[in-house]
Structures are given as C-alpha cells and as structure tokens.
Design a protein around this motif. Sequence first.
Motif, short mmCIF file in Angstrom:
data_model
loop_
_atom_site.label_atom_id
_atom_site.label_comp_id
_atom_site.label_asym_id
_atom_site.label_seq_id
_atom_site.Cartn_x
_atom_site.Cartn_y
_atom_site.Cartn_z
N LEU A 7 7.75 4.06 14.14
CA LEU A 7 6.83 3.06 13.46
C LEU A 7 7.78 1.66 13.68
O LEU A 7 8.83 1.83 13.23
CB LEU A 7 6.50 3.43 12.09
CG LEU A 7 5.53 4.37 11.78
CD1 LEU A 7 5.49 4.81 10.48
CD2 LEU A 7 4.12 4.06 12.29
N SER A 8 6.97 0.52 13.73
CA SER A 8 7.58 -0.74 13.53
C SER A 8 8.23 -1.02 12.08
O SER A 8 7.27 -0.46 10.97
CB SER A 8 6.77 -1.71 14.11
OG SER A 8 5.69 -1.97 13.16
N VAL A 13 6.94 -1.32 6.36
CA VAL A 13 6.65 -2.01 4.72
C VAL A 13 5.17 -1.64 4.30
O VAL A 13 4.99 -1.78 3.36
CB VAL A 13 7.07 -3.42 5.05
CG1 VAL A 13 6.55 -4.38 3.97
CG2 VAL A 13 8.42 -3.53 5.55
N ALA A 14 4.39 -1.89 5.33
CA ALA A 14 3.06 -1.76 4.97
C ALA A 14 2.64 -0.34 4.27
O ALA A 14 1.76 -0.19 3.31
CB ALA A 14 1.96 -1.90 6.07
N ALA A 15 3.02 0.75 4.94
CA ALA A 15 3.27 1.81 4.34
C ALA A 15 3.73 2.15 2.89
O ALA A 15 3.23 2.71 2.01
CB ALA A 15 3.81 2.90 5.22
N ALA A 16 4.84 1.46 2.92
CA ALA A 16 5.46 1.45 1.65
C ALA A 16 4.62 0.64 0.55
O ALA A 16 4.54 1.16 -0.62
CB ALA A 16 7.00 0.68 1.54
N ALA A 17 3.91 -0.35 0.78
CA ALA A 17 2.96 -1.22 -0.04
C ALA A 17 2.00 -0.26 -0.58
O ALA A 17 1.42 -0.09 -1.80
CB ALA A 17 2.67 -2.29 0.49
N LEU A 21 0.97 1.10 -4.46
CA LEU A 21 -0.37 0.73 -4.74
C LEU A 21 -0.96 2.16 -5.28
O LEU A 21 -1.54 2.28 -6.53
CB LEU A 21 -1.06 0.27 -3.55
CG LEU A 21 -2.68 -0.26 -4.15
CD1 LEU A 21 -2.48 -1.28 -5.22
CD2 LEU A 21 -3.43 -0.82 -2.87
N LEU A 22 -0.77 3.25 -4.48
CA LEU A 22 -1.28 4.41 -4.99
C LEU A 22 -0.46 5.08 -6.11
O LEU A 22 -1.29 5.59 -7.16
CB LEU A 22 -1.06 5.60 -3.68
CG LEU A 22 -1.49 7.18 -3.97
CD1 LEU A 22 -2.83 7.05 -4.14
CD2 LEU A 22 -1.02 7.87 -2.77
N ASN A 53 6.33 -7.42 -3.79
CA ASN A 53 7.55 -7.77 -2.91
C ASN A 53 7.20 -7.08 -1.59
O ASN A 53 7.81 -7.67 -0.61
CB ASN A 53 8.82 -7.57 -3.44
CG ASN A 53 9.35 -8.63 -4.32
OD1 ASN A 53 9.87 -9.60 -3.90
ND2 ASN A 53 9.05 -8.43 -5.79
N SER A 54 6.77 -5.68 -1.75
CA SER A 54 6.47 -5.22 -0.40
C SER A 54 5.55 -5.75 0.43
O SER A 54 5.60 -5.84 1.96
CB SER A 54 6.26 -3.63 -0.36
OG SER A 54 5.30 -3.52 -1.49
N PHE A 55 4.35 -6.34 -0.46
CA PHE A 55 3.28 -7.11 0.18
C PHE A 55 3.87 -8.50 1.00
O PHE A 55 3.45 -8.69 2.24
CB PHE A 55 2.29 -7.40 -0.61
CG PHE A 55 1.13 -7.69 0.00
CD1 PHE A 55 0.08 -7.03 0.71
CD2 PHE A 55 0.67 -9.18 -0.15
CE1 PHE A 55 -1.11 -7.71 1.23
CE2 PHE A 55 -0.39 -9.68 0.53
CZ PHE A 55 -1.27 -9.03 1.24
N MET A 56 4.63 -9.06 0.27
CA MET A 56 5.22 -10.36 0.60
C MET A 56 6.29 -10.18 1.60
O MET A 56 6.57 -11.02 2.55
CB MET A 56 5.72 -11.17 -0.57
CG MET A 56 4.84 -11.71 -1.56
SD MET A 56 5.58 -12.40 -2.96
CE MET A 56 6.77 -13.70 -2.31
#
Length: 368
Positions: A7-8, A13-17, A21-22, A53-56
């Motif tokens: 994964l890139s 980062v998107a997966a962490a966000a 959220l979950l 912060n993960s989203f940003m």
Amino acid sequence: MRKSSTLSLEAKVAAAAGAVLLSMAIARNLMSERFDINVRATLYRVQFLLFINSFMLLGSLFVWRRIASAVILGAKPPSPWLYQAWRAGVLLFLLLTHSSFLTLFYLVAEEPHALSRVVRLDITLDKLPRSLDGLKIVLLSDIHLGSTVGRSRLDLIVSIVNRLEADLVAITGDLADSQVSRLLSASEPLLGMKSKLGSYFVTGNHDYYTADVEAWFAHLRALNIQALHNDHARISQPGQKSDWLCLAGVDDLEARILRYPGHGMNVAKALEGCSPDRPIVLLAHQPRAARWALQERPDIGLVLSGHTHAGQIFPLSIMAYLLNPYFCGLYRVGDSSLVYVSPGTAHYGIPMRIGSRAEVTEILLRAP
C-alpha cells in the motif's frame, strides 16, 4: 519472482483515519455509559485529535511532496542552504497546523481576536400576528467556546448582540467544547447579554461531546438563558398574551447516536401544544434535522440552524456542501417554510476561515 504489492503511504494514512473513525463510532455507541464524564470527554478529544490529524496528513503529504520540493519556474536552482531553509519552513508550518488541535486540551480561555460581521434579514413569517411584526431575533451559532474561542471573543460577540437590541436571542448549538468547570470564567460574558423577550439555546453535536450537557443547562439558567430541550416557549409582546409565536427547539441528532441518557431529537414533544394555526420557529442545530422536522411538521414556518460553518476553510466547504441538505444562507422549502443556516459566529479549531465568514445574524420577522 513476482514482487508483492504494498500500500502507498497515502492509502495507509487513509486506512488509519478510517480505523480511528470506526473506533469513535464503537466508543460512542457501545462504551459511552461505562465511563464517567471526565473520562468520556477526554476519550472523545483524543479520538477526534487522532482522526483529524490522520485526515489532515493526506493533505500534508501532498504539500510536502509538491511544495517543499518545488523550485520557482524560470529561476535558477536555489543554493543548498536556501533550499533546506525553505523545506524547514514548510515542515514547521505543517507541524504547527497539526499541533494546533492540541488546544482541545489546553489554552481554554485564550484566543486570537477576530470580528464577526452582522448580516441582516427580513423574513415574512406566515401567520405572524401584527403585534409581533418587526420582532427581532439575533441568531448565534457554533461559538465553540473552548480551545481557540475564549472570554475576550465571547465578550465581543455579546457586545455586538447588545448593540442590536434584540427581542430574542437564539443560540443554535455548539456553544462549548469543554466542561462547565473549565469554562466558568470564559462563559461569564453571557450573563451580560440582553434581550427583551428572552435568550434561548439548543444543543449541537459538540455540546454532547463535552459529556456535560446537564451541567451546561444548569449553568445557562444561571446566565438567564433557557435551554429548549425538546421543548418550546410562547413568545408574545407584553400585554398581548393571546398573540403568541411558538419558539421550539430540539436536541441535536448526535444525542441519540451517543445514547446520551434522556436526550434525542423529538419534534413531536418539542411542538406539543403548538397548533398549526400558530406561527412556529424551530431551532435545530443541524440542517439534516431541519429537513426531517419539516417532513414531520410542514406547518413549521422557519427553522434556524448552523453546524456547517459554511465549510470554514476551503476546500472543506465542498464536503460540507455535499453532506448537508442546506449549506449556508436562506432556503425556501415547500410553499411556506424557510430554513436559515448560519455559517457560525466564531470558528472551530484552527482560528481561520478561507472562503467563508463568521456572522451574527439579525432577523426581522414580518407579518404577511
């Protein structure tokens, strides 16, 4: 041998966000009643801090790769020290941006100064009696008293309200981002807010994130502000009790999601006793709540909302526009209903706006 795909960094980062959220959804739905108020409030802030912060970080990675390494077109390559200074400056900016949300825990009563403009509206309200023609409502929303909005900013907002000489003051949610005990001093200016016929408040989602709503209700009563907790008030001029307007308010949608005891949007309860032949003004924090309320009671003449901040910072405004049925400003719904969505009286988090402006809204109701 075939190389294994990885994964890139952006995807990670998107997966962490998404995972954060979950976890927020799980904590708020399944675990909220197992902890006391202080633990729940801290947990909500930590989760939000991790999520934002993960989203940003997705945007920060783009900025770092595209801007930190950029060279001005048409110019000669910069010297190594200038290039490193430029990268250091970009990195410092990104670090300060991410760390700004740590103010969710600190700097509760200090904030930079900024002005809220006054926006004036004339709204014709169906069935409004002549004795209430010209009734002035001053609308406040999304003050977010807490990390970057403190006493001096609230004092400025109250002074604007008092200059407008309101008949009613309506606060449509997200008043605070912390518990009453931490904001006693910062909220004191509300005691000096003047209105001829009363000041009223409904909850927003962030008010529930404080996990201290009942204490806020009690504190607001001491500040001469009435909370409309799925309730209404009859508004009339002195000596004109028979000519009244129903001012109703509903709990925010998040109350039910959070399983906040005794709270949850209930339009029927809020409007119990408000017959269809009376003019009705409803306070509902989220535009989605405004839409649902009008579907249940099409006789509501005017709904006052907030929540969207008009996106606050472009390009977040695009997402806010797509996620809400009403984004910002005045909307006509059906034949005789109106919805006004405030862009907010202050700001949330980072004390800045791009492509939106904070406002105090002055609404003059007119009889047809």
